[in-house]
Design an enzyme around this catalytic site. Structure first.
Site, mmCIF file in Angstrom:
data_model
loop_
_atom_site.group_PDB
_atom_site.id
_atom_site.type_symbol
_atom_site.label_atom_id
_atom_site.label_comp_id
_atom_site.label_asym_id
_atom_site.label_seq_id
_atom_site.Cartn_x
_atom_site.Cartn_y
_atom_site.Cartn_z
ATOM 1 N N ARG A 170 14.645 47.961 -6.160
ATOM 2 C CA ARG A 170 14.532 49.284 -6.777
ATOM 3 C C ARG A 170 15.843 49.799 -7.381
ATOM 4 N NH1 ARG A 170 9.728 51.662 -6.338
ATOM 5 N NH2 ARG A 170 8.371 51.104 -4.596
ATOM 6 N N THR A 226 2.171 48.791 -11.723
ATOM 7 C CA THR A 226 2.212 49.593 -10.496
ATOM 8 C C THR A 226 0.813 49.737 -9.931
ATOM 9 O OG1 THR A 226 2.668 51.682 -9.384
ATOM 10 C CG2 THR A 226 2.230 51.875 -11.710
ATOM 11 N N ASP A 228 -0.082 52.026 -8.211
ATOM 12 C CA ASP A 228 -0.429 53.452 -8.200
ATOM 13 C C ASP A 228 -1.334 53.855 -9.360
ATOM 14 O OD1 ASP A 228 1.256 53.444 -6.083
ATOM 15 O OD2 ASP A 228 2.670 54.931 -6.845
ATOM 16 N N ARG A 569 -0.534 45.502 -2.028
ATOM 17 C CA ARG A 569 0.479 45.094 -3.010
ATOM 18 C C ARG A 569 0.674 43.580 -2.965
ATOM 19 N NH1 ARG A 569 5.624 49.110 -2.501
ATOM 20 N NH2 ARG A 569 6.344 47.400 -1.220
HETATM 21 P P1 FBP Z 1 6.018 51.305 -7.841
HETATM 22 O O1 FBP Z 1 5.858 52.653 -8.447
HETATM 23 O O2 FBP Z 1 7.385 50.777 -7.924
HETATM 24 O O3 FBP Z 1 5.011 50.357 -8.381
HETATM 25 O O4 FBP Z 1 5.707 51.386 -6.286
HETATM 26 C C1 FBP Z 1 4.597 52.049 -5.837
HETATM 27 C C2 FBP Z 1 4.510 52.090 -4.343
HETATM 28 O O5 FBP Z 1 3.724 51.026 -3.858
HETATM 29 C C3 FBP Z 1 3.963 53.434 -3.893
HETATM 30 O O6 FBP Z 1 2.575 53.422 -3.825
HETATM 31 C C4 FBP Z 1 4.647 53.641 -2.575
HETATM 32 O O7 FBP Z 1 4.818 55.001 -2.294
HETATM 33 C C5 FBP Z 1 5.987 53.003 -2.776
HETATM 34 O O8 FBP Z 1 5.795 51.990 -3.728
HETATM 35 C C6 FBP Z 1 6.556 52.418 -1.522
HETATM 36 O O9 FBP Z 1 7.811 51.911 -1.795
HETATM 37 P P2 FBP Z 1 8.674 51.010 -0.829
HETATM 38 O O10 FBP Z 1 8.299 49.583 -1.094
HETATM 39 O O11 FBP Z 1 10.063 51.281 -1.269
HETATM 40 O O12 FBP Z 1 8.376 51.409 0.569
#
Ligand code: FBP
Length: 694
Positions: A170, A226, A228, A569
């Protein structure tokens, strides 16, 4: 006596069957890897051209015009068949090129197929061309950590989920220095193009990189990823160019399979409410899709809560000649009341069980929490800036943080810098359970987003629900309805006249499901009611069958909580996502070969049958808006939220009462089945997409 002989361990380990069933690679994986996604017809043309589509208009942001002058005038572009004999096309397509690719943000099923589609097309035109994958996301680009992507690497990950081939991260490329480092890496590798496979923030990065690289000739193309589902692109006149980001369908299907299994468990075991939190940092697209896939009894949609108006309060205020501004928007307390309402309704029809879907980002739409998130984000980021020290390092434990906030509220410490934190905020904040306070104070992610996945949202909500159900139980309002036939069979041979007894203890003696009167909340109050109706005398005990009926009506609220996110995911992609992403990869190549930069590869008409799919490029700069991040206005791609006027949401609203099944009819649960990639699954696409295309 029978003597048992055992095979030697060596024999067992060397046995072919052992090798077969304990291999890391099973038949499913072999089949997946060898599956060939379908190709959109245009890709059978020898060459393609890009056609500008000026009719697709976007109102671009002034700040984007200022910061991204080199790409802000890009058009939406469509791939059209090129001249198969054209020399210049042959040169452009067949030149030896180097392309770098990077995953950014959370994994999403199908990412490997983007790489596969791009790789196959790149090598088809020139086997000497090279592809590099940056390791662990943008960090790999900054630190020049990469691998060459080879055929064997691609083949090992075709149609497979996750981002494990090159991994992801990230890191945000948000400074001049990081832009320069990225450029240095790309120059060293003599890249012709960089492909950023990421969400809204990562595509924002892609646009800035495209601008920064413009003069060097290195192209930058984004890809909408994503789970989401919040990257959806519509033009000013509401034409859909990108209906959904990749990975959404698979994640929704994977979650839904598990949720649907819980609906089966709930209706078999009839004693639990399964509380399912599903990912989606802010938008509730995943929750909505899961609702359609499973018909869970209650699915909350964050966007609807934000829109909530309490008409009773408004009316009451109007009668007093005032305006009650608190009647607009949803509070946590009110949300818990709404959930209790549905639980009580189902219980009254004998169903003290069910399944609830809660979107991960729901708190973003709850008034008081949203205010806390905004204020605390501002305080934390400004603190870091003013003190040149990290807030979380300065205040390592919760108590230190609370103490700092208390001082702010009292006008001490950095008060002049943070007038936004007042005594009321502090009071309300201190009423929250400490695990939730910690959650709200968590470090924001690199893009300044609040990390909802780290907060036990479902616990906060369900704790309030449990508390209120306790009150409703004491008030005699939360009762399990007794089926009339069950009542009659229990009362058989007791000597009581069922009709007379029913009138004494039930508030609806003529209904199919009988509900014990609100005044009867214990065996003591039950006995009193029987005495008052002369059914027993004060010296008698409550007869066993009547006590049994009372017991059956007395609910225990038992929950099991589940969080669906990371599992989806990592799921292997659906047939839809396999095809979608492979074609996205091919689209990327054709955009690059045609000289595009600052564009996001997309497939138009995803909501329609495959033969209507159309590869396009969308100008990223035109999708950008100013948004508050880490307390500052920042240019980012606007997230798409659930549109409350969309077909899908309106249909959901119309059907949800049936799915709640707070009546004597059977539950309407739906079984979506497992994620598949073969078979006749052409129709298997997000239900919300199909509905929105009607
Ligand atoms: P992206 O927007 O990078 O695709 O990630 C989405 C997501 O899966 C969200 O649904 C969730 O809140 C977040 O990533 C969780 O992030 P992490 O992997 O940093 O815990």
């Amino acid at each position: 006596m029978e003597i048992k002989t055992y095979r030697s361990l060596e024999f067992l380990l060397n046995h072919a069957k052992t090798g077969h069933v304990t291999s890391d690679v099973n038949t499913e994986t072999i089949e997946r890897r060898s599956f060939s996604p379908k190709k959109i017809k245009i890709f059978s043309s020898r060459y393609t051209n890009l056609e500008n589509l000026p009719e697709h208009k976007f109102t671009s942001d002034k700040e984007a015009q200022k910061l991204l002058p080199g790409i802000i005038n890009n058009f939406v572009q469509r791939l059209v068949p090129g001249d198969g004999k054209s020399r210049s096309a042959q040169r452009a397509f067949s030149m030896q090129r180097n392309i770098g690719v990077v995953f950014s943000g959370g994994p999403a099923p199908g990412g490997h197929n983007v790489i596969a589609g791009l790789y196959d097309e790149l090598k088809k035109y020139n086997p000497e061309s090279k592809m590099f994958g940056f390791l662990l996301g943008p960090e790999g680009l900054l630190k020049s950590k990469y691998v060459e992507i080879t055929k064997s690497l691609v083949d090992a990950y075709r149609n497979m989920g996750g981002f494990s081939m090159i991994r992801t991260g990230r890191t945000k490329i948000d400074s001049k220095n990081k832009m320069e480092l990225s450029l240095k890496t790309c120059m060293e590798l003599e890249l012709d193009a960089l492909v950023v496979i990421g969400g809204d923030d990562s595509n924002t990065n892609a646009a800035f990189l495209a601008q920064h690289f413009k003069s060097t000739g290195i192209k930058v193309i984004g890809v909408p990823k994503t789970i989401d589902g919040d990257i959806q692109v519509k033009t000013d006149n509401k034409e859909t160019l990108c209906a959904i980001s990749f990975g959404y369908h698979t994640a929704a299907r994977a979650f839904s399979q598990s949720i649907s299994n819980l609906t089966t468990d709930a209706s078999s075991n009839v004693k639990y409410w399964h509380i399912c939190k599903v990912m989606g940092r802010v938008a509730s697209h995943l929750a909505l899709e899961c609702a359609f896939q499973t018909h869970a009894n209650l699915s909350l949609i964050g966007e609807e809560l934000a829109d909530y108006t309490d008409h009773q309060r408004i009316e009451r205020a109007r009668e007093n000649g005032t305006i009650d501004y608190t009647a607009y928007g949803m509070t946590l307390r009110h949300l818990s009341r709404l959930i209790c309402d549905t639980i009580v309704k189902r219980a009254s029809k004998g169903k003290n069980f069910g399944v609830i879907i809660i979107p991960e980002g729901i708190l973003e739409f709850v008034n008081e929490i949203q205010v806390f998130i905004i204020k605390l984000s501002k305080i934390i980021s400004e603190y870091n800036h003013i003190h040149d020290n990290d807030f979380h390092t300065s205040f390592p434990v919760l108590n230190n943080k609370l103490e700092y906030l208390k001082r702010l509220a009292r006008g001490l410490g950095d008060k002049d810098k943070f007038p936004i934190w007042n005594l009321r905020d502090d009071d309300l904040f201190n009423q929250l359970p400490s695990f939730f306070q910690e959650g709200l104070l968590l470090e924001r992610d690199t893009h300044g987003n609040f990390q909802f996945s780290q907060v036990k949202t479902e616990k906060i909500i369900m704790d309030m629900v449990k508390e209120y159900l306790g009150i409703l139980k004491e008030q005699g309002k939360y009762k399990i309805g007794i089926k009339r036939s069950d009542y009659n069979s229990i009362m058989e041979n007791t000597g009581f006249i069922p009709g007379k007894l029913a009138k004494t203890i039930f508030k609806n003696p003529d209904d199919k499901y009988l509900i014990i009167k609100e005044s009867i909340i214990s065996l003591k109050t039950l006995k009193q009611a029987l005495i008052n109706s002369n059914l027993i005398s004060p010296d008698d005990k409550v007869p066993e069958p009547i006590a049994l009926i009372f017991k059956k009506s007395d609910p225990e609220f038992k929950t099991q909580t589940h969080f669906y996110g990371y599992d989806g995911r990592g799921s292997d992609p659906t047939h839809f996502d396999c095809n979608y992403t492979y074609n996205l990869g091919m689209t990327v190549f054709h955009l690059i070969a045609n000289g595009a930069t600052g564009q996001m590869a997309a497939i138009k008409n995803l909501e329609k049958k495959f033969d209507k799919w159309e590869p396009i490029g969308i100008p990223i700069a035109k999708l950008m808006r100013l948004e508050e991040r880490k307390g500052k206005l920042t240019l980012v791609i606007e997230k798409s939220l659930v549109d409350l006027n969309s077909n899908a949401f309106r249909i959901f609203k119309a059907l949800r009462n049936e799915w709640l099944a707070a009546e004597s009819k059977k539950d309407r649960y739906r079984r979506p089945g497992p994620v598949r990639f073969t078979g006749n699954t052409e129709e298997d696409r997000p239900i919300t997409l199909t509905l929105n295309s009607i």
